[in-house]
Design a protein around this motif. Structure first.
Motif, short mmCIF file in Angstrom:
data_model
loop_
_atom_site.label_atom_id
_atom_site.label_comp_id
_atom_site.label_asym_id
_atom_site.label_seq_id
_atom_site.Cartn_x
_atom_site.Cartn_y
_atom_site.Cartn_z
N GLU A 1 17.19 13.84 -9.40
CA GLU A 1 17.92 15.03 -8.90
C GLU A 1 17.20 15.64 -7.70
N THR A 2 15.88 15.83 -7.82
CA THR A 2 15.09 16.37 -6.72
C THR A 2 13.95 15.41 -6.43
N TRP A 3 13.52 15.38 -5.17
CA TRP A 3 12.48 14.45 -4.71
C TRP A 3 11.41 15.20 -3.95
N HIS A 4 10.19 14.67 -4.01
CA HIS A 4 9.02 15.27 -3.35
C HIS A 4 8.18 14.13 -2.79
N PHE A 5 7.27 14.45 -1.89
CA PHE A 5 6.35 13.44 -1.40
C PHE A 5 4.92 13.86 -1.72
N GLY A 6 4.11 12.85 -2.03
CA GLY A 6 2.72 13.10 -2.35
C GLY A 6 1.85 13.01 -1.11
N GLU A 7 0.54 13.12 -1.33
CA GLU A 7 -0.43 13.01 -0.25
C GLU A 7 -0.45 11.59 0.29
N ASP A 8 -0.89 11.44 1.54
CA ASP A 8 -1.09 10.10 2.07
C ASP A 8 -2.15 9.38 1.24
N VAL A 9 -1.91 8.12 0.98
CA VAL A 9 -2.88 7.32 0.23
C VAL A 9 -4.06 6.96 1.12
N THR A 10 -3.78 6.71 2.40
CA THR A 10 -4.82 6.34 3.36
C THR A 10 -4.69 7.18 4.62
N PRO A 11 -5.74 7.23 5.44
CA PRO A 11 -5.59 7.85 6.75
C PRO A 11 -4.65 7.03 7.62
N ALA A 12 -4.08 7.66 8.64
CA ALA A 12 -3.19 6.96 9.57
C ALA A 12 -3.90 5.76 10.17
N GLY A 13 -3.17 4.64 10.26
CA GLY A 13 -3.72 3.44 10.86
C GLY A 13 -4.29 2.45 9.88
N PHE A 14 -4.42 2.83 8.61
CA PHE A 14 -5.05 1.95 7.64
C PHE A 14 -4.08 1.08 6.87
N SER A 15 -2.89 1.59 6.55
CA SER A 15 -2.03 0.84 5.64
C SER A 15 -0.57 1.02 5.97
N GLY A 16 0.24 0.21 5.36
CA GLY A 16 1.68 0.28 5.56
C GLY A 16 2.40 -0.06 4.28
N HIS A 67 -1.98 -12.00 10.84
CA HIS A 67 -3.14 -12.74 10.33
C HIS A 67 -4.15 -11.83 9.69
N ASN A 68 -3.72 -10.72 9.21
CA ASN A 68 -4.61 -9.80 8.51
C ASN A 68 -4.73 -10.28 7.06
N HIS A 69 -5.93 -10.55 6.64
CA HIS A 69 -6.13 -11.07 5.28
C HIS A 69 -6.85 -10.06 4.39
N THR A 70 -6.67 -8.79 4.68
CA THR A 70 -7.30 -7.76 3.86
C THR A 70 -6.23 -6.99 3.10
N HIS A 71 -6.65 -6.41 1.99
CA HIS A 71 -5.77 -5.65 1.13
C HIS A 71 -6.53 -4.44 0.64
N LEU A 72 -5.85 -3.35 0.40
CA LEU A 72 -6.48 -2.12 -0.04
C LEU A 72 -5.84 -1.67 -1.33
N PHE A 73 -6.64 -1.13 -2.24
CA PHE A 73 -6.13 -0.60 -3.50
C PHE A 73 -6.59 0.84 -3.64
N ALA A 74 -5.74 1.68 -4.20
CA ALA A 74 -6.09 3.07 -4.48
C ALA A 74 -5.54 3.43 -5.85
N ARG A 75 -6.21 4.37 -6.50
CA ARG A 75 -5.82 4.77 -7.84
C ARG A 75 -5.50 6.25 -7.88
#
Length: 143
Positions: free
Chosen positions: A84-99, A127-135
């Motif tokens: 019914e209603t939607w909100h957005f949370g904080e950015d998981v990463t700083p700008a430029g780090f993830s997509g 060719h980026n072979h890195t991955h990021l995880f956040a909890r």
């Protein structure tokens, strides 16, 4: 502002409601932060947590540039009242780090975000072979 919409089906996807615009509550206006000029959801899609929260992995950017120097940042859009209603949370990463990112709820109830990282390129597109995880301990609002 990018347009973000939701639809609903109560017959296993045979019929769908008309799209409902949730842009004003699910994202920051680009006029207040240019890094919200483009907003994307997924891929592939959202989850429903054990508490019933709907959680949609998303990312935002100033320009479409998934390379080193890009501005993408991951975040989650969520609803605690079945859409019914939607909100957005904080950015998981700083700008430029993830997509592009995806979320999963772990057995202990925390949410794990898995993100493609926009750094550490070897000079060639895709060719980026890195991955990021956040909890997240609060269902995808903060990380």
């Amino acid at each position: 502002m990018q347009t973000m919409v939701v639809t609903f089906s109560d017959d296993e996807g045979v019929h769908w409601t008309a799209p409902r615009n949730i842009s004003k509550s699910a994202q920051r206006p680009a006029s207040s932060d240019p890094n919200w000029s483009l907003v994307y959801t997924g891929p592939p899609g959202g989850i429903q947590t054990k508490s019933g929260r709907l959680l949609c992995p998303s990312h935002h950017a100033h320009v479409n540039n998934a390379r080193a120097g890009g501005t993408d940042a991951s975040f989650m859009v969520y609803s605690d009242d079945f859409g019914e209603t939607w909100h957005f949370g904080e950015d998981v990463t700083p700008a430029g780090f993830s997509g592009e990112n995806q979320a999963v709820q772990l057995a202990d109830g925390t949410v794990l975000a898995s993100m493609r990282v926009n750094g550490a390129w070897n000079g060639s597109y895709h060719h980026n072979h890195t991955h990021l995880f956040a909890r997240s301990l609060d269902g995808g609002i903060s990380w």
